[in-house]
Design a protein around this motif. Structure first.
Motif, PDB file in Angstrom:
ATOM      1  N   TYR A  23       0.837  -1.202   0.000  1.00 29.66           N
ATOM      2  CA  TYR A  23       0.000   0.000   0.000  1.00 29.66           C
ATOM      3  C   TYR A  23       0.875   1.257   0.000  1.00 29.66           C
ATOM      4  N   SER A  24       1.948   1.240   0.759  1.00 31.02           N
ATOM      5  CA  SER A  24       2.845   2.403   0.789  1.00 31.02           C
ATOM      6  C   SER A  24       3.461   2.670  -0.583  1.00 31.02           C
ATOM      7  N   ALA A  38       0.690   4.125  -2.775  1.00 27.64           N
ATOM      8  CA  ALA A  38       0.420   5.515  -2.392  1.00 27.64           C
ATOM      9  C   ALA A  38       1.555   6.426  -2.854  1.00 27.64           C
ATOM     10  N   TYR A  44       1.113   9.644  -5.161  1.00 23.31           N
ATOM     11  CA  TYR A  44       1.561  10.978  -4.751  1.00 23.31           C
ATOM     12  C   TYR A  44       2.508  11.596  -5.780  1.00 23.31           C
ATOM     13  N   TYR A  51      -4.598  13.595  -7.148  1.00 19.99           N
ATOM     14  CA  TYR A  51      -4.712  13.541  -5.690  1.00 19.99           C
ATOM     15  C   TYR A  51      -5.177  14.884  -5.121  1.00 19.99           C
ATOM     16  N   ASP A  68      -7.445   7.802   1.526  1.00 23.95           N
ATOM     17  CA  ASP A  68      -6.069   7.486   1.914  1.00 23.95           C
ATOM     18  C   ASP A  68      -5.915   7.563   3.427  1.00 23.95           C
ATOM     19  N   THR A 126      -5.028   4.431   5.925  1.00 24.93           N
ATOM     20  CA  THR A 126      -3.854   4.551   6.791  1.00 24.93           C
ATOM     21  C   THR A 126      -4.227   4.324   8.251  1.00 24.93           C
TER      22      THR A 126
END
Length: 158
Positions: free
Chosen positions: A71-72, A75, A79, A86, A96, A100
């Motif tokens: 997931y990181s 993301a 970003y 975004y 998001d 988190t």
């Protein structure tokens, strides 16, 4: 013959006794054997197995870590590569944030499960627990004592 006064047994945990087709990634203690001398006669030593399967907390912790990493990375791509998407979409930052928060909560649960699993492994491998499980050590004329206390330093810092 009869056991000698002051006879001491030293249980050991050979790593090579684990079945070769079983991966040793998680603490499945029932796969680990150790030898117990036969004090009543000069027969062969008994093979005893530890009790317990504490793999579920470790598997949960590792699975959550893998999903958190994936997931990181996703993301991070969002970003850096799709920054305009975004910033323009108001639902995306909130989503998001919610994901988190969920990962943070599950990480707390996984850390608690890991700690409980570690304390269960320590209890199952405590020398007094092992000696209590050995039938030979229950005789009045036999004294069993652990040779060394297991080193749990690396497990503690995990």
């Amino acid at each position: 013959g009869p056991p000698q006064p002051g006879y001491t047994t030293y249980p050991h945990h050979p790593l090579h006794s684990q079945p070769p087709d079983t991966p040793s990634l998680y603490p499945r203690l029932y796969q680990i054997s150790f030898s117990m001398p036969n004090c009543k006669d000069d027969g062969e030593a008994h093979t005893l197995y530890l009790v317990g399967d504490f793999s579920a907390p470790a598997e949960f912790f590792v699975t959550l870590g893998v999903f958190s990493f994936l997931y990181s990375m996703a993301a991070l791509v969002l970003y850096l590569r799709f920054h305009s998407l975004y910033t323009e979409n108001t639902k995306l930052p909130f989503t998001d944030f919610c994901v988190t928060v969920c990962f943070a909560f599950f990480w707390l649960v996984a850390a608690a499960a890991w700690g409980k699993g570690l304390s269960d492994v320590k209890a199952a491998t405590r020398p007094s627990t092992l000696i209590a499980a050995m039938g030979t050590c229950q005789d009045e004329d036999v004294t069993c004592s652990a040779g060394t206390t297991p080193a749990m330093g690396l497990a503690n810092i995990s």
